[in-house]
Motif scaffolding. Sequence first.
Motif, PDB file in Angstrom:
ATOM      1  N   ILE A 238      -5.068   4.356  17.140  1.00  0.00           N
ATOM      2  CA  ILE A 238      -4.273   4.966  18.031  1.00  0.00           C
ATOM      3  C   ILE A 238      -5.264   6.516  18.217  1.00  0.00           C
ATOM      4  CG2 ILE A 238      -2.142   3.838  18.265  1.00  0.00           C
ATOM      5  CD1 ILE A 238      -0.852   6.039  16.544  1.00  0.00           C
ATOM      6  N   LYS A 239      -4.798   7.122  19.123  1.00  0.00           N
ATOM      7  CA  LYS A 239      -5.344   8.505  19.240  1.00  0.00           C
ATOM      8  C   LYS A 239      -4.176   9.490  18.849  1.00  0.00           C
ATOM      9  CE  LYS A 239      -9.707   7.889  19.832  1.00  0.00           C
ATOM     10  NZ  LYS A 239     -10.751   8.217  18.976  1.00  0.00           N
ATOM     11  N   ALA A 240      -4.265  10.466  18.113  1.00  0.00           N
ATOM     12  CA  ALA A 240      -3.295  11.361  17.895  1.00  0.00           C
ATOM     13  C   ALA A 240      -3.942  12.831  17.770  1.00  0.00           C
ATOM     14  CB  ALA A 240      -2.275  11.147  16.454  1.00  0.00           C
ATOM     15  N   GLY A 241      -3.893  13.327  19.077  1.00  0.00           N
ATOM     16  CA  GLY A 241      -4.631  14.783  19.149  1.00  0.00           C
ATOM     17  C   GLY A 241      -6.213  14.400  18.821  1.00  0.00           C
ATOM     18  N   ASP A 242      -6.781  15.163  17.596  1.00  0.00           N
ATOM     19  CA  ASP A 242      -8.148  15.219  17.064  1.00  0.00           C
ATOM     20  C   ASP A 242      -8.283  14.238  15.971  1.00  0.00           C
ATOM     21  OD1 ASP A 242      -8.695  17.423  18.688  1.00  0.00           O
ATOM     22  OD2 ASP A 242      -8.416  18.753  17.015  1.00  0.00           O
ATOM     23  N   LEU A 243      -7.035  13.292  15.770  1.00  0.00           N
ATOM     24  CA  LEU A 243      -7.316  12.352  14.753  1.00  0.00           C
ATOM     25  C   LEU A 243      -7.276  10.885  15.587  1.00  0.00           C
ATOM     26  CD1 LEU A 243      -4.667  13.670  12.228  1.00  0.00           C
ATOM     27  CD2 LEU A 243      -7.070  13.335  11.755  1.00  0.00           C
ATOM     28  N   THR A 244      -7.967   9.971  14.677  1.00  0.00           N
ATOM     29  CA  THR A 244      -7.819   8.643  14.914  1.00  0.00           C
ATOM     30  C   THR A 244      -7.038   7.796  13.823  1.00  0.00           C
ATOM     31  OG1 THR A 244      -9.915   8.579  16.391  1.00  0.00           O
ATOM     32  CG2 THR A 244      -9.196   6.601  15.631  1.00  0.00           C
ATOM     33  N   VAL A 245      -6.266   7.299  14.189  1.00  0.00           N
ATOM     34  CA  VAL A 245      -5.256   6.676  13.203  1.00  0.00           C
ATOM     35  C   VAL A 245      -5.315   5.112  13.215  1.00  0.00           C
ATOM     36  CG1 VAL A 245      -2.680   6.468  12.373  1.00  0.00           C
ATOM     37  CG2 VAL A 245      -3.391   8.554  13.476  1.00  0.00           C
ATOM     38  N   THR A 246      -5.734   4.352  12.069  1.00  0.00           N
ATOM     39  CA  THR A 246      -5.960   3.033  12.067  1.00  0.00           C
ATOM     40  C   THR A 246      -5.062   2.496  11.057  1.00  0.00           C
ATOM     41  OG1 THR A 246      -8.379   3.495  12.502  1.00  0.00           O
ATOM     42  CG2 THR A 246      -7.835   1.225  11.714  1.00  0.00           C
ATOM     43  N   LEU A 247      -4.373   1.326  11.405  1.00  0.00           N
ATOM     44  CA  LEU A 247      -3.621   0.615  10.513  1.00  0.00           C
ATOM     45  C   LEU A 247      -4.396  -0.415   9.653  1.00  0.00           C
ATOM     46  CD1 LEU A 247      -0.703  -0.088   9.220  1.00  0.00           C
ATOM     47  CD2 LEU A 247      -0.409  -1.865  10.878  1.00  0.00           C
ATOM     48  N   ALA A 248      -4.757   0.032   8.502  1.00  0.00           N
ATOM     49  CA  ALA A 248      -5.799  -1.027   7.639  1.00  0.00           C
ATOM     50  C   ALA A 248      -5.002  -2.112   6.996  1.00  0.00           C
ATOM     51  CB  ALA A 248      -6.546   0.007   6.617  1.00  0.00           C
ATOM     52  N   ASP A 249      -3.742  -2.087   6.600  1.00  0.00           N
ATOM     53  CA  ASP A 249      -3.335  -2.973   5.985  1.00  0.00           C
ATOM     54  C   ASP A 249      -1.609  -2.811   6.007  1.00  0.00           C
ATOM     55  OD1 ASP A 249      -2.841  -5.488   4.566  1.00  0.00           O
ATOM     56  OD2 ASP A 249      -3.045  -4.378   2.505  1.00  0.00           O
ATOM     57  N   GLU A 250      -0.929  -3.879   5.908  1.00  0.00           N
ATOM     58  CA  GLU A 250       0.512  -3.903   6.296  1.00  0.00           C
ATOM     59  C   GLU A 250       1.079  -5.030   5.517  1.00  0.00           C
ATOM     60  OE1 GLU A 250       2.936  -2.769   9.657  1.00  0.00           O
ATOM     61  OE2 GLU A 250       3.207  -4.742   9.569  1.00  0.00           O
ATOM     62  N   ARG A 251       1.997  -4.844   4.394  1.00  0.00           N
ATOM     63  CA  ARG A 251       2.565  -5.864   3.616  1.00  0.00           C
ATOM     64  C   ARG A 251       3.780  -5.495   2.912  1.00  0.00           C
ATOM     65  NH1 ARG A 251      -2.333  -7.888  -0.015  1.00  0.00           N
ATOM     66  NH2 ARG A 251      -3.330  -7.518   2.116  1.00  0.00           N
ATOM     67  N   PRO A 252       4.671  -6.424   2.669  1.00  0.00           N
ATOM     68  CA  PRO A 252       6.023  -6.076   1.708  1.00  0.00           C
ATOM     69  C   PRO A 252       5.467  -5.602   0.491  1.00  0.00           C
ATOM     70  CG  PRO A 252       6.552  -8.061   2.969  1.00  0.00           C
ATOM     71  CD  PRO A 252       4.829  -7.948   3.092  1.00  0.00           C
ATOM     72  N   MET A 253       6.203  -4.771  -0.148  1.00  0.00           N
ATOM     73  CA  MET A 253       5.864  -4.440  -1.413  1.00  0.00           C
ATOM     74  C   MET A 253       6.336  -5.662  -2.595  1.00  0.00           C
ATOM     75  SD  MET A 253       7.412  -1.131  -3.746  1.00  0.00           S
ATOM     76  CE  MET A 253       6.587  -0.092  -2.860  1.00  0.00           C
ATOM     77  N   GLN A 254       5.422  -5.707  -3.329  1.00  0.00           N
ATOM     78  CA  GLN A 254       5.385  -7.004  -4.355  1.00  0.00           C
ATOM     79  C   GLN A 254       6.821  -6.746  -5.179  1.00  0.00           C
ATOM     80  OE1 GLN A 254       2.443  -7.119  -7.360  1.00  0.00           O
ATOM     81  NE2 GLN A 254       2.979  -9.110  -8.148  1.00  0.00           N
ATOM     82  N   ASP A 255       7.515  -7.972  -4.915  1.00  0.00           N
ATOM     83  CA  ASP A 255       8.913  -8.001  -5.489  1.00  0.00           C
ATOM     84  C   ASP A 255       9.905  -7.134  -4.992  1.00  0.00           C
ATOM     85  OD1 ASP A 255       7.699  -9.983  -7.413  1.00  0.00           O
ATOM     86  OD2 ASP A 255       7.124  -8.406  -8.871  1.00  0.00           O
ATOM     87  N   CYS A 256       9.601  -6.656  -3.805  1.00  0.00           N
ATOM     88  CA  CYS A 256      10.572  -5.660  -3.020  1.00  0.00           C
ATOM     89  C   CYS A 256      10.332  -5.770  -1.608  1.00  0.00           C
ATOM     90  CB  CYS A 256      10.406  -4.311  -3.805  1.00  0.00           C
ATOM     91  SG  CYS A 256      11.713  -3.117  -3.126  1.00  0.00           S
TER      92      CYS A 256
END
Length: 304
Positions: free
Chosen positions: A154-172
């Motif tokens: 996504i574009k956020a002003g002068d920044l490009t924001v990329t979701l590189a990874d997403e997962r539940p925390m281990q054991d939580c």
Amino acid sequence: MTAAASFRQLVETLPQPLVQQAIHKTFIEEDQADRERMVQNLDQSDSKSSPISDSQRGRNYDLNRYSNVIPFNHNRVRLQGKNDYINASHIQLPAELSANKYIATQGPLNHSTGDFWQMTWEQGALAIIMLANPVEGRRNKCATYWPASIGQQIKAGDLTVTLADERPMQDCFAVIVRKITLAHKLHPRVTRTVTQLHYTEWPDHGVPQSPLPMLRMMQELRSRISPNPEIPVIVHCSAGVGRTGTFIIIDSALAYFAKNSDYEGDYVQDAFKSLRKQRSLMVQVLEQYLLCYQVIGYTLNNKQ
């Protein structure tokens, strides 16, 4: 507040009714005084001498999620550029309590997402602690300010924001870990990785059913993501005061008691009073205030 000479002694006496009454009294008195100051500040907000005047000027007013939760001029985060306003406060407890630096901020609005990511970039933050869900009780509490799927940008002003990874925390599984990369159009050769820890099971104006997910999240934060106390950790819920302030006190206390066996006086009370001078309504309700004692007491009792 009590006759206890140390914080450990205070924790041991928490079940006693008189001690509980004293703790309740401290919170209620400080909360009432803070709310009275807040009303007075809002009534005088048009004055240049008002401690919250910046939040009411021009388009800044529309950048506040809640009209009564606004930063003080003296410690608000200032963005670079023509309009420097964002509803966010630099937070640092007295040196004898903690070396940790924080930024307490509201959950971004749809039209302030760019400001949020600009702040993250400019402050060099490595971690974002999210303690709210985008929708709670059928009410919008926070914009979804990150991309919806892995690899999306996504574009956020002068920044490009990329979701590189997403997962539940281990054991939580109550905590979602998102790795997010930032690229700035003025610095094309530089990318930064920010880790968002999203605690999904902390109700608004309430407390979690168990302290363990929060403690697990704090351990991950300080051991792997942002161990340097000089680098500010961005903490937000919806308003950036209740759950946010509670997290800051507990995280600061864990760092303190990891190095010190005790504290002369009441650590929670001293930290609470300091926070209320830096951002109104921090640790918003009595249940959250009591949670600070309970979680810190739990860690002290289980300290090896």
